[in-house]
Design an enzyme around this catalytic site. Structure first.
Site, short mmCIF file in Angstrom:
data_model
loop_
_atom_site.label_atom_id
_atom_site.label_comp_id
_atom_site.label_asym_id
_atom_site.label_seq_id
_atom_site.Cartn_x
_atom_site.Cartn_y
_atom_site.Cartn_z
CB SER A 1 -0.90 0.00 1.25
OG SER A 1 -1.52 1.26 1.43
CE1 TYR B 1 -3.65 -2.39 5.34
CE2 TYR B 1 -3.05 -0.26 4.40
CZ TYR B 1 -3.54 -1.55 4.24
OH TYR B 1 -3.94 -1.98 3.00
#
Length: 332
Positions: free
Chosen positions: A127, A151
Site C-alpha cells: 500500500s 497498517y
C-alpha cells in the site's frame, strides 16, 4: 497452474478470482487449472469443481499443510486488516498482517526447501500507506517509507520479508504499493480512505454524503479493473526484470475529489454532486487528501499502468458497479 488467493472474499480478491475463472485467463503462459481461495467467510454460492475454498485464517495449520503437499505456482496475498481497524485493535493488526503472513510465507518457502521445487511467484498487495504523510513535492519510486499508521508499517515489513525470501531463492515475490482502489462496497469498514469509494455510491444513488475531505483534496486513485490488470501483470513478469527491492510502485492517477465528483456527475448526466457536502477532517485530509503527483518511469517501462484520466476512471468504476448490481440481483 495452482493459484492461491488470500482475501478471496474481499473487494479485490473476489474480482480477481472471477477474472481467473473467466473464459481465457492465462498466467505466465499457463491456464490456472485450480484455484485455492481463502477468506474468513465461506461463499454464498457453491464454487465450481476447479475451486477449493478454505473458510478461515490463511495461517490455519490445515491450510498451511495443504500448501506444502500441493504447492501453488502463484500466490496473490491480498488479505489484511485495514488501516483504521488496525489502529483501533493493534493486536489484531499485528496478528493478521504480520504473524499470520510470516506463517504463510514460511509454509510456502518450506515446501521449496523440503521438495526442491520451483519457488512460487508471490504477488503481495502492499500500500501507498508505507509513505506516510508526504509533502508537496512529487513522489518518486525511490521515496523512503515513513509510515504513520501500523497498517503501513505492517505492509513495509512484509515487503522486506518477501525481498529476503526471494534473495534466498525460496520465493519469487514482488510487492505492489496500491493506492485507493475504487469503488469498494459501502459495507466495507476500517479504511481511512473510505470516502474515495463512498462518493461514487452516493452520487450514483442520488443520496447525500458528507465527505471528510475538501473538494480540493488530492488523492491517488485506481479503478478495480486497472488494479486487477496490474496484479496479473506482476504475476507474469520475468524475475530478471525485478528491482532489488522486489517492490513496484504502480502508476497512480492523481486527482482532486472535486474533479472526480464533477466527472461522475457528467457521466450520470445530472447534477448529482449537489448531494455532496464537505466537512474536512484535518487528520484524514493530511493522510489521504494532500497527495502530490507520483513519478513512476520504471514501473511504466515494466508495463504497469494507471487509469489514464479521471473520466476513464469514472467509466471503469461505473461499469463495475453495474456488473456488481446485476450479480447481486441474479444471486438474490
Amino acid at each position: 497452474m495452482h493459484v492461491l488467493i488470500t482475501g478471496a472474499g474481499g473487494f479485490v480478491g473476489a474480482a480477481l478470482a472471477r477474472r481467473l475463472l473467466g473464459p481465457s485467463p492465462m498466467l505466465a503462459g499457463q491456464r490456472p487449472v485450480r484455484l485455492t481461495l481463502v477468506d474468513r467467510m465461506a461463499p454464498a454460492q457453491v464454487p465450481p469443481p476447479s475451486v477449493r475454498w478454505h473458510a478461515g485464517s490463511f495461517a490455519a495449520p490445515a491450510l498451511l499443510q495443504a500448501m506444502r503437499e500441493d504447492p501453488p505456482g502463484c500466490v496473490f496475498h491480498l488479505a489484511s486488516v485495514p488501516g483504521a481497524l488496525a489502529e483501533r485493535d493493534p493486536s489484531l493488526g499485528v496478528q493478521a498482517n504480520l504473524l499470520d503472513t510470516v506463517a504463510l510465507l514460511e509454509a510456502l518457502a518450506g515446501g521449496v526447501r523440503e521438495g526442491g521445487g520451483s519457488a512460487p511467484r508471490v504477488v503481495f498487495a502492499s500500500s501507498v500507506a508505507v509513505y506516510g504523510a508526504v509533502g508537496p513535492s512529487p513522489v518518486s519510486e525511490s521515496q523512503a517509507p515513513q509510515p504513520l499508521l501500523s497498517y503501513g508499517t505492517h505492509k513495509w515489513a512484509t515487503e522486506l520479508l518477501l525481498a529476503d525470501y526471494s534473495r534466498r531463492g525460496e520465493l519469487d515475490a514482488c510487492s505492489l504499493r496500491l493506492p485507493g482502489v475504487v469503488a469498494r462496497p459501502s459495507a466495507e469498514t476500517g479504511h481511512g480512505s473510505a470516502f474515495m469509494s463512498e462518493i461514487f455510491h452516493a452520487l450514483r444513488s442520488g443520496q447525500s454524503y458528507t465527505c471528510p475531505v475538501s473538494p480540493q483534496a488530492t488523492a491517488w486513485w485506481m479503478s478495480l479493473e486497472r488494479c486487477l490488470d496490474n496484479l496479473l501483470h506482476a504475476a507474469q513478469l520475468s524475475a530478471t526484470t525485478m528491482p532489488l527491492s522486489r517492490c513496484w510502485q504502480p502508476p497512480v492517477l492523481q486527482a482532486s475529489v472535486g474533479a472526480v465528483v464533477q466527472a461522475m456527475a457528467q457521466s450520470l448526466g445530472r447534477d448529482a454532486k449537489a448531494g455532496i457536502r464537505y466537512a474536512p477532517d484535518p487528520h484524514i485530509e493530511a493522510l489521504f487528501g494532500r497527495l502530490p503527483t507520483m513519478q513512476t518511469p520504471q514501473a511504466e517501462a515494466a508495463g504497469f499502468a494507471h487509469d489514464g484520466s479521471v473520466q476513464a476512471l469514472v467509466e471503469r468504476v461505473m461499469r463495475h458497479l453495474g456488473i456488481a448490481e446485476q450479480a447481486a440481483l441474479l444471486h438474490g
